[in-house]
Design a protein around this motif. Structure first.
Motif, short mmCIF file in Angstrom:
data_model
loop_
_atom_site.label_atom_id
_atom_site.label_comp_id
_atom_site.label_asym_id
_atom_site.label_seq_id
_atom_site.Cartn_x
_atom_site.Cartn_y
_atom_site.Cartn_z
N ASP A 98 0.81 -1.21 0.00
CA ASP A 98 0.00 0.00 0.00
C ASP A 98 0.85 1.27 0.00
O ASP A 98 0.33 2.38 0.15
CB ASP A 98 -0.96 0.01 1.20
N VAL A 107 -0.29 -5.97 1.07
CA VAL A 107 -1.75 -6.04 1.04
C VAL A 107 -2.31 -7.04 0.04
O VAL A 107 -3.52 -7.29 0.02
CB VAL A 107 -2.37 -4.65 0.78
N HIS A 167 -6.51 -9.07 -2.72
CA HIS A 167 -6.03 -8.22 -1.63
C HIS A 167 -6.41 -8.87 -0.30
O HIS A 167 -7.55 -9.28 -0.10
CB HIS A 167 -6.62 -6.82 -1.73
N TRP A 169 -5.23 -7.44 2.85
CA TRP A 169 -5.21 -6.45 3.92
C TRP A 169 -5.84 -5.18 3.36
O TRP A 169 -5.31 -4.57 2.43
CB TRP A 169 -3.79 -6.20 4.38
#
Length: 270
Positions: A98, A107, A167, A169
């Motif tokens: 990120d 992520v 993804h 996270w």
């Protein structure tokens, strides 16, 4: 053969230059809870750096920045920093962060395959993948820190590929930890889909101009897109239902906001 070798040399030169880039200007939006590293942990890290080989990590040699959205939630858009390793001429694997600073959170992941390999996938599998034609032609996908000529050659290699992205996270939505169920991500396929303010803010941060990159890439041939990809455009949305409801409670975005989806789509849950 000569042209193919030249293209390959330029691609690897671009990848190596990207690995040496200093574009550490995007901080992670999430601050993970936990105590600061102790002196003992720091010593262990230093020892690991000095003594351990890390071939899979050392194979990462390309950096790409672009955007994803949650399948079934096209307004839930996030910036994705891809750090990629070439498996072979037809397969690339990327870890997604990120941000591009030391505090960046891992992520997600993206697997990228050539059109040749994608054509051989079962129809059900193809619904999980997105095309890269618009990402390249629009200038939204770029490789920080490399010369334009090398980046253009890299984009020519990527334009006909397909990506499968998860993804794990949802830090852009405010999750301080990797909570809930992994979510399938998609890529933009037409003008007007990406949040213009999000793209402009990314461009400002990196000191680039997506519009100028779009102009530079006009001559890149746009290959035909396999009709099995980008299934969300045909109403065939695939997403994992999250029985924990963690991301829905903590990361629900307002319309047009960036973050995890407010709730999984019911069109085609798995």
């Amino acid at each position: 053969m000569v042209r193919h070798c030249a293209a390959a040399c330029l691609f690897f030169a671009a990848a190596l230059l990207a690995a040496c880039g200093k574009e550490t200007n995007t901080a992670s939006p999430a601050s993970a809870p936990g105590a600061p590293e102790s002196a003992k942990t720091q010593a262990l890290e230093a020892g690991a750096v000095a003594l351990q080989d890390k071939p899979p990590i050392e194979a990462i040699n390309a950096y790409l920045d672009g955007f994803h959205f949650y399948s079934g939630q096209p307004k839930a858009q996030v910036e994705a920093h891809h750090y990629c390793a070439i498996v072979n001429e037809d397969v690339t694997q990327c870890v997604i962060y990120d941000g591009n600073r030391q505090d960046a959170k891992l992520v997600g992941i993206e697997y990228i395959v050539s059109a040749r390999l994608f054509a051989g996938l079962p129809p059900e599998e193809k619904t999980l993948w997105h095309s890269h034609v618009h990402e390249v032609k629009s200038g939204q996908l770029f490789a920080p820190g490399i010369p334009d000529v090398a980046e253009k050659e890299l984009m020519q290699k990527l334009i006909g590929t397909y990506g499968k992205t998860w993804h794990t996270w949802h830090s852009h939505g405010g999750d301080a930890l990797p909570l809930g169920i992994p979510q399938l991500m998609m890529g933009f396929t037409a003008d007007g889909q990406a949040d213009a303010a999000m793209v402009a803010e990314r461009d400002r941060r990196f000191g680039i101009d997506s519009t100028a990159k779009r102009k530079q890439r006009e001559e890149l041939p746009a290959p035909a897109i396999d009709p099995g990809a980008d299934a969300w455009q045909k109403g065939q949305v695939v997403q994992l239902a999250d029985p924990t409801s963690v991301t829905t409670a903590q990361s629900a975005p307002a319309p047009g906001a960036h973050g995890a989806p407010s709730q999984p789509s019911s069109a085609a849950q798995r």
